[in-house]
Design a protein around this motif. Structure first.
Motif, PDB file in Angstrom:
ATOM      1  N   GLN A   1      -7.772  -3.447  14.355  1.00  0.00           N
ATOM      2  CA  GLN A   1      -7.338  -2.769  14.173  1.00  0.00           C
ATOM      3  C   GLN A   1      -6.334  -2.287  12.889  1.00  0.00           C
ATOM      4  N   LEU A   2      -5.756  -3.329  12.630  1.00  0.00           N
ATOM      5  CA  LEU A   2      -4.589  -3.535  11.661  1.00  0.00           C
ATOM      6  C   LEU A   2      -5.292  -4.143  10.022  1.00  0.00           C
ATOM      7  N   SER A   3      -6.169  -4.644  10.247  1.00  0.00           N
ATOM      8  CA  SER A   3      -6.780  -4.913   9.051  1.00  0.00           C
ATOM      9  C   SER A   3      -7.967  -4.457   8.759  1.00  0.00           C
ATOM     10  N   SER A   4      -8.366  -3.657   9.913  1.00  0.00           N
ATOM     11  CA  SER A   4      -9.106  -2.206   9.183  1.00  0.00           C
ATOM     12  C   SER A   4      -8.612  -1.119   9.101  1.00  0.00           C
ATOM     13  N   PHE A   5      -7.257  -0.778   8.637  1.00  0.00           N
ATOM     14  CA  PHE A   5      -6.653   0.513   8.514  1.00  0.00           C
ATOM     15  C   PHE A   5      -6.215  -0.365   7.618  1.00  0.00           C
TER      16      PHE A   5
ATOM     17  N   LEU B   1       0.700  -1.067   0.784  1.00  0.00           N
ATOM     18  CA  LEU B   1       0.207   0.346  -0.021  1.00  0.00           C
ATOM     19  C   LEU B   1       0.383   1.233  -0.180  1.00  0.00           C
ATOM     20  N   GLY B   2       1.965   1.356   0.122  1.00  0.00           N
ATOM     21  CA  GLY B   2       3.109   2.346   0.488  1.00  0.00           C
ATOM     22  C   GLY B   2       3.287   3.255   1.663  1.00  0.00           C
ATOM     23  N   LEU B   3       2.979   2.192   2.368  1.00  0.00           N
ATOM     24  CA  LEU B   3       2.557   2.862   4.082  1.00  0.00           C
ATOM     25  C   LEU B   3       4.413   2.917   4.990  1.00  0.00           C
ATOM     26  N   THR B   4       4.281   3.964   5.626  1.00  0.00           N
ATOM     27  CA  THR B   4       5.473   3.602   6.146  1.00  0.00           C
ATOM     28  C   THR B   4       5.044   3.024   7.406  1.00  0.00           C
ATOM     29  N   GLN B   5       6.028   2.680   8.458  1.00  0.00           N
ATOM     30  CA  GLN B   5       5.447   2.142   9.852  1.00  0.00           C
ATOM     31  C   GLN B   5       5.174   3.306  10.751  1.00  0.00           C
ATOM     32  N   THR B   6       5.407   4.753  10.355  1.00  0.00           N
ATOM     33  CA  THR B   6       4.604   5.545  11.366  1.00  0.00           C
ATOM     34  C   THR B   6       3.132   5.604  10.799  1.00  0.00           C
ATOM     35  N   GLN B   7       2.923   5.973   9.877  1.00  0.00           N
ATOM     36  CA  GLN B   7       1.589   5.571   9.309  1.00  0.00           C
ATOM     37  C   GLN B   7       0.807   4.566  10.018  1.00  0.00           C
ATOM     38  N   VAL B   8       1.270   3.576  10.073  1.00  0.00           N
ATOM     39  CA  VAL B   8       0.257   2.212  10.618  1.00  0.00           C
ATOM     40  C   VAL B   8       0.518   2.513  11.829  1.00  0.00           C
ATOM     41  N   ALA B   9       1.737   2.955  12.425  1.00  0.00           N
ATOM     42  CA  ALA B   9       1.322   3.444  14.118  1.00  0.00           C
ATOM     43  C   ALA B   9       0.610   4.336  14.491  1.00  0.00           C
ATOM     44  N   LYS B  10       0.853   5.325  13.565  1.00  0.00           N
ATOM     45  CA  LYS B  10      -0.663   6.283  13.942  1.00  0.00           C
ATOM     46  C   LYS B  10      -1.742   6.159  13.675  1.00  0.00           C
ATOM     47  N   ALA B  11      -2.088   5.592  12.596  1.00  0.00           N
ATOM     48  CA  ALA B  11      -3.252   4.972  12.639  1.00  0.00           C
ATOM     49  C   ALA B  11      -4.177   3.769  13.595  1.00  0.00           C
ATOM     50  N   ILE B  12      -2.957   3.213  14.606  1.00  0.00           N
ATOM     51  CA  ILE B  12      -3.279   1.985  15.732  1.00  0.00           C
ATOM     52  C   ILE B  12      -3.229   2.574  16.710  1.00  0.00           C
ATOM     53  N   ASN B  13      -2.379   4.271  16.483  1.00  0.00           N
ATOM     54  CA  ASN B  13      -2.610   4.276  18.114  1.00  0.00           C
ATOM     55  C   ASN B  13      -0.904   3.849  18.840  1.00  0.00           C
ATOM     56  N   VAL B  14      -0.111   2.997  18.304  1.00  0.00           N
ATOM     57  CA  VAL B  14       1.053   2.865  18.972  1.00  0.00           C
ATOM     58  C   VAL B  14       2.696   3.255  18.207  1.00  0.00           C
ATOM     59  N   THR B  15       3.411   3.416  18.826  1.00  0.00           N
ATOM     60  CA  THR B  15       4.615   4.081  18.120  1.00  0.00           C
ATOM     61  C   THR B  15       5.120   3.214  16.996  1.00  0.00           C
ATOM     62  N   PHE B  16       6.023   3.519  15.703  1.00  0.00           N
ATOM     63  CA  PHE B  16       6.906   3.018  14.914  1.00  0.00           C
ATOM     64  C   PHE B  16       7.327   1.837  15.598  1.00  0.00           C
ATOM     65  N   GLN B  17       7.842   1.943  16.909  1.00  0.00           N
ATOM     66  CA  GLN B  17       8.852   0.849  17.227  1.00  0.00           C
ATOM     67  C   GLN B  17       8.319  -0.843  17.004  1.00  0.00           C
TER      68      GLN B  17
END
Length: 121
Positions: free
Chosen positions: A55-59, A20-36
């Motif tokens: 949450q991940l499957s939804s996002f 999907l061309g997403l960064t770890q940071t974008q996914v992290a923000k979407a599910i309210n966790v850190t990119f780490q």
């Protein structure tokens, strides 16, 4: 077994995120966790809870089943009744769109030559 499952889920998460061309940071923000935390999920260091998986499957716009496909101990009752495999069409479309026009033409030509490929499968 749980370590193998965590690694498998992580690989599926990384595959979908990158397709999907997403960064770890974008996914992290979407599910309210850190990119780490996303890094740890992707490496299989940390397990993904059922709530996070939802949450991940939804996002990422995939069914939860997506994360378990191709896992050695996973069998779906639908798979027993169906001989077709689930294909990640969005991933294929993304790869196709990144091709040069000449490469697209060649691929379509090859596919056109193999219209009867179902008979071979």
């Amino acid at each position: 077994m749980s370590a193998q499952l965590n690694q498998h889920l992580g690989k599926k998460l990384r595959l979908r995120r990158t397709s999907l061309g997403l960064t770890q940071t974008q996914v992290a923000k979407a599910i309210n966790v850190t990119f780490q935390q996303i890094q740890k999920y992707e490496k299989g260091t940390n397990g993904v809870s059922s709530a996070r998986l939802l949450q991940l499957s939804s996002f990422l716009k995939v069914p939860i089943k997506y994360f378990f496909e191709d896992y050695q101990d996973f069998t779906s009752s639908n798979e027993e009744n169906s001989s077709s495999k689930d294909v990640n069409y969005s991933f294929l479309l993304r790869i196709f769109s990144d091709l040069e026009p000449q490469q697209k033409e060649k691929l379509l030509e090859v596919l056109g030559e193999h219209k009867n490929i179902k008979k071979a499968i």
